[in-house]
Design an enzyme around this catalytic site. Structure first.
Site, mmCIF file in Angstrom:
data_model
loop_
_atom_site.group_PDB
_atom_site.id
_atom_site.type_symbol
_atom_site.label_atom_id
_atom_site.label_comp_id
_atom_site.label_asym_id
_atom_site.label_seq_id
_atom_site.Cartn_x
_atom_site.Cartn_y
_atom_site.Cartn_z
ATOM 1 N N CYS A 28 0.849 -1.188 0.000
ATOM 2 C CA CYS A 28 0.000 0.000 0.000
ATOM 3 C C CYS A 28 0.886 1.240 0.000
ATOM 4 O O CYS A 28 2.109 1.149 0.103
ATOM 5 C CB CYS A 28 -0.934 0.014 1.206
ATOM 6 S SG CYS A 28 -0.061 0.030 2.790
ATOM 7 N N CYS A 31 3.347 1.708 2.931
ATOM 8 C CA CYS A 31 4.659 1.048 2.811
ATOM 9 C C CYS A 31 5.641 1.956 2.077
ATOM 10 O O CYS A 31 6.780 2.151 2.524
ATOM 11 C CB CYS A 31 4.517 -0.274 2.057
ATOM 12 S SG CYS A 31 3.363 -1.453 2.787
ATOM 13 N N ASP A 474 8.499 30.148 -29.858
ATOM 14 C CA ASP A 474 9.674 30.494 -30.643
ATOM 15 C C ASP A 474 9.300 30.364 -32.117
ATOM 16 O O ASP A 474 8.525 29.481 -32.495
ATOM 17 C CB ASP A 474 10.822 29.554 -30.285
ATOM 18 C CG ASP A 474 11.984 29.700 -31.231
ATOM 19 O OD1 ASP A 474 12.512 30.817 -31.357
ATOM 20 O OD2 ASP A 474 12.364 28.681 -31.856
#
Length: 790
Positions: A28, A31, A474
């Site tokens: 999970c 952990c 650009d």
């Protein structure tokens, strides 16, 4: 050894290195949070742990042994091993070619790496086996326990026989993990499942052997809401709850893992090398060599139907290439000698010989794969908050469950009711969905983005896209192609376009100037090959950068600037003069063309306007930006006339054109817009754009641009198509929306269900089923991103 892997990883900075750890045993988000916190406590160490991918990315001082990192993870009860990065960090891996001189000419296709999605997953198979066996045992238990009419004499002992293997064998992985973490004084989701199921099973054993639940003829009705009874729970069994919780947890874990595997499938396939072996052309032989041993400048053969193992340039053959894997484009591309090809694209029709231009670790594919891997390792700000909450969540839930048990037991509701309420608290509060909310959505989104030629640097990018209101573009190489092309040709009366191109093109083909190449390319494209190549060109003389003079098929031809014609006394008719003025007003470069008349005098015949052409799709992209409420701004170092002409062609307001900007000033222009209150996304491709990309709130780099621009960008577009910018913003925002939805429902589930469980209003079996469904919902919601379309 582990340290060898650390040494091979990419340097995060001159003072640190980055090491990948493969972590096992995580169940999970709690952990992952605990491991990340543990690693972060080591001196000079920063870590990011990803529950979905099972990897920890650790940045640490070079002198720190990787074994220390592994040991730190193992002290928490998890497994860890140092792992090489999924993608090389750059640079080829030199190796000595060991193919024998007598090696036969290969006839099979280039060896292609298997997809990660197709590789067997032992844990997935084991989860499936346990889940299905437990489901088969649990269904009869639930059917009998839920229906008093089916409860035959001593049915409770029949249920015990079926439930025992479910709780003990089926739940073994939860009990083992809970015990392992208990030894390290920690708790995870497995702890909640294990304690909850063992409490239900243990209470049932006590009532069967020492209470009245084992008597023949005992009936047991199912209540969605537990309630006290006159026997103080001594005749109540929770076998169906123990079996259902275990089976629901197993089924949820199986579906979750399978969903995560699907979620990671696209990106894992991308990270798998397009080919593990290349055929190097040596004389008239083709020698098989690992791709890591092929160096830039080597020539490799790629047969029909084979993927290109490395980036390169075609030197022999003409074929069709499927570039969809890299650019997301469905239409095939024709290639010929001189055409650039990318690793990961596929040769379709004819064998080609390609001169490699990049080593294995520097290919466009490798850069893409590294970007995807890095993106999946990160976390959004809201996910980091969720991790901090879940780190304390399990201990708090255990404390709440104990208090709930004691409260209901002491208050007179009965210990059987108290056990049921405590079990419901333990099971319903499992925070596994929190740990899946970001990783699964990000894995699907990065994989889908890679399919579309869009690479996200990390989850932080998602949060930036939400606020962007101005897009700075650009000009050269981004809005335009970055290559000079013939825009217009105006000829005098009686002179045809083909005649002008034939004479001017043949002459300019002898020069290397960009303007000359543009005219020669136009002639080559528009004329037949015979007409272009048959011209006899002699006495070619470049004229001080102003033009060129030569003889084409016996006729003297002059091509160059207006100044050259003035110096040589060649008159320019009024119609051509108007064409010169019009082209100059558009910022184009003009070339006058003259050749001898019947008297041998040079006469001006045509004006050719050459300019950097607008990319196909740029106007459509700008229109899409405007439709989404974004303000496009054109930023260029070109002259104002050329900039305004391009802006008008693509639909950018003249007031939003910033021209004659030096490369060092581009970042200042972005900063000026930010100080004015705009949230800026910058799109560029060159070295001179790198500072502006880094300064912008969101940097978008064209993938065919320079490496410096790509590294400075938050988003990389693999294909030269500005239409990918609004698509990238849509994908990023959709992903962020999915992550937020996942986290909302994960939190909402816990917030809504936990008080019900504490109040004794939730059956433990129902709690187990809803807990599993919350994880399945998060995974399923994330998988919807696979269907994202531009």
């Amino acid at each position: 050894m582990a340290t060898d892997v650390a040494d091979s990883t990419a340097a995060a900075s001159p003072e640190t290195v980055t090491t990948e750890l493969a972590v096992t045993g995580m169940t999970c988000g709690t952990c992952a949070a605990r491991i990340q916190r543990k690693l972060g406590r080591l001196p000079g160490v920063e870590a990011s742990v990803n529950y979905a991918t099972g990897r920890a990315r650790v940045t640490h001082p070079p002198e720190q042994d990787t074994d220390e990192l592994v040991a730190a993870v193992r002290t928490l009860g998890f497994g860890a091993t140092a792992a090489a990065p999924l993608v090389p960090a750059g640079g080829g891996v030199p190796s000595t070619r060991t193919a024998p001189e007598s090696a036969p000419r290969p006839t099979s296709s280039t060896t292609t790496a298997p997809k990660a999605e197709d590789a067997p997953d032992p844990e997935l198979s084991e989860l499936r086996h346990r889940a299905l066996v437990c489901l088969a045992l649990t269904l009869p238990v639930m059917a009998v326990a839920m229906n008093p009419d089916w409860q035959f004499r001593y049915w409770q002992w029949f249920c015990l026989v079926l439930t025992a293997p479910v709780v003990i064998w089926g739940g073994y992985r939860f009990h083992r993990a809970a015990l392992r973490h208990l030894r390290h004084l920690s708790a995870t989701m497995d702890t909640l499942v294990s304690v909850g199921t063992l409490a239900a099973f243990g209470w049932s054993l006590w009532t069967l052997f020492f209470g009245g639940a084992g008597l023949g003829g005992m009936r047991h009705a199912l209540y969605l809401v537990p309630r006290p009874d006159q026997f103080d729970g001594s005749r109540t069994v929770y076998l169906e709850a123990a079996a259902a919780i275990t089976t629901a947890a197993l089924l949820g874990r199986w579906i979750e893992r399978r969903g995560r595997r699907r979620a990671l499938g696209v990106s894992s396939s991308l990270m798998a090398p397009p080919a593990t072996e290349a055929r190097v052309v040596v004389g008239d032989r083709e020698l098989p060599v690992p791709v890591g041993g092929v160096q830039p400048g080597d020539r490799i053969a790629v047969g029909a139907g084979e993927p290109f193992p490395l980036d390169g340039r075609v030197v022999e053959g003409r074929s069709t290439v499927d570039a969809g894997a890299m650019t997301g484009e469905s239409a095939p591309v024709d290639v010929e000698p001189g055409t650039e090809v990318l690793a990961g694209t596929r040769n379709e029709t004819v064998r080609l010989v390609v001169e490699t231009t990049r080593a294995a670790g520097d290919t466009q594919w490798a850069r893409m794969a590294r970007r995807v891997e890095e993106a999946q390792a990160g976390k959004t700000a809201i996910q980091r908050l969720a991790d901090r909450i879940s780190a304390w969540f399990v201990p708090v839930v255990i404390l709440i469950a104990i208090n709930t048990l004691l409260f209901w037991g002491v208050s007179g509701a009965g210990w059987g009711f108290a056990v049921a309420a405590g079990m419901a608290v333990l099971v319903v509060a499992c925070p596994c969905a929190l740990g899946l909310a970001t990783p699964t959505a990000l894995a699907v989104a990065t994989g889908r983005g890679a399919q579309l030629g869009i690479l996200l640097r990390g989850p932080e990018v998602l949060e930036s896209t939400r606020r962007v209101d101005t897009i700075v573009l650009d000009k050269t190489g981004t809005v335009t192609t970055g290559r000079m092309t013939l825009q217009t040709l105006r000829a005098t009366d009686g002179v045809g376009r083909d005649e002008v191109l034939a004479r001017a093109g043949a002459l300019e083909a002898r020069l290397e100037h960009p303007v000359a190449r543009a005219i020669a390319a136009a002639a080559r494209d528009e004329l037949t090959e015979a007409a272009f190549t048959s011209a006899e060109v002699t006495d070619v003389a470049p004229l001080d950068g102003l033009g060129v003079l030569g003889t084409v098929d016996g006729v003297r031809v002059l091509a160059g600037r207006h100044r050259l014609f003035v110096e040589r006394g060649v008159d320019v008719p009024a119609d051509l003069q108007r064409a010169l003025d019009d082209a100059a007003g558009q910022g184009a470069t003009t070339v006058l063309v003259a050749w001898d008349d019947e008297h041998g005098d040079l006469r001006a015949r045509a004006v050719l306007a050459v300019a950097d052409g607008v990319r196909e799709g740029s106007a459509e992209a700008v229109a899409q930006m405007r439709a989404r409420g974004l303000r496009p701004v054109l930023l260029t170092g070109d002259n104002p006339a050329a900039a305004r002409a391009v802006a008008a062609e693509v639909g950018i307001d003249a007031a939003d054109v910033v021209a004659e900007v030096l490369p060092t000033e581009k970042a200042d222009e972005v900063r000026r817009l930010q100080e004015a209150g705009a949230t800026v996304a910058m799109v560029g491709d060159g070295v001179n754009d790198a500072a502006a990309l880094a300064q912008a709130d969101l940097g978008v780099a064209m993938g065919t641009g320079t490496a410096m621009a790509i590294e400075a960008g938050d988003v990389t577009l693999v294909r030269d198509d500005l239409r990918a910018v609004p698509v990238a913003l849509r994908l990023a925002r959709r992903t962020l929306s999915t992550i937020r939805g996942n986290l909302f429902w994960a939190f909402a589930y816990n917030v809504a269900a936990l008080p019900l469980a504490v109040a004794g209003l939730l059956n433990p079996m129902i709690a187990g089923v809803t807990m599993a469904l919350s994880s399945v919902f998060v995974v399923g919601n994330s998988l919807r991103l696979r269907r994202f379309t531009p």
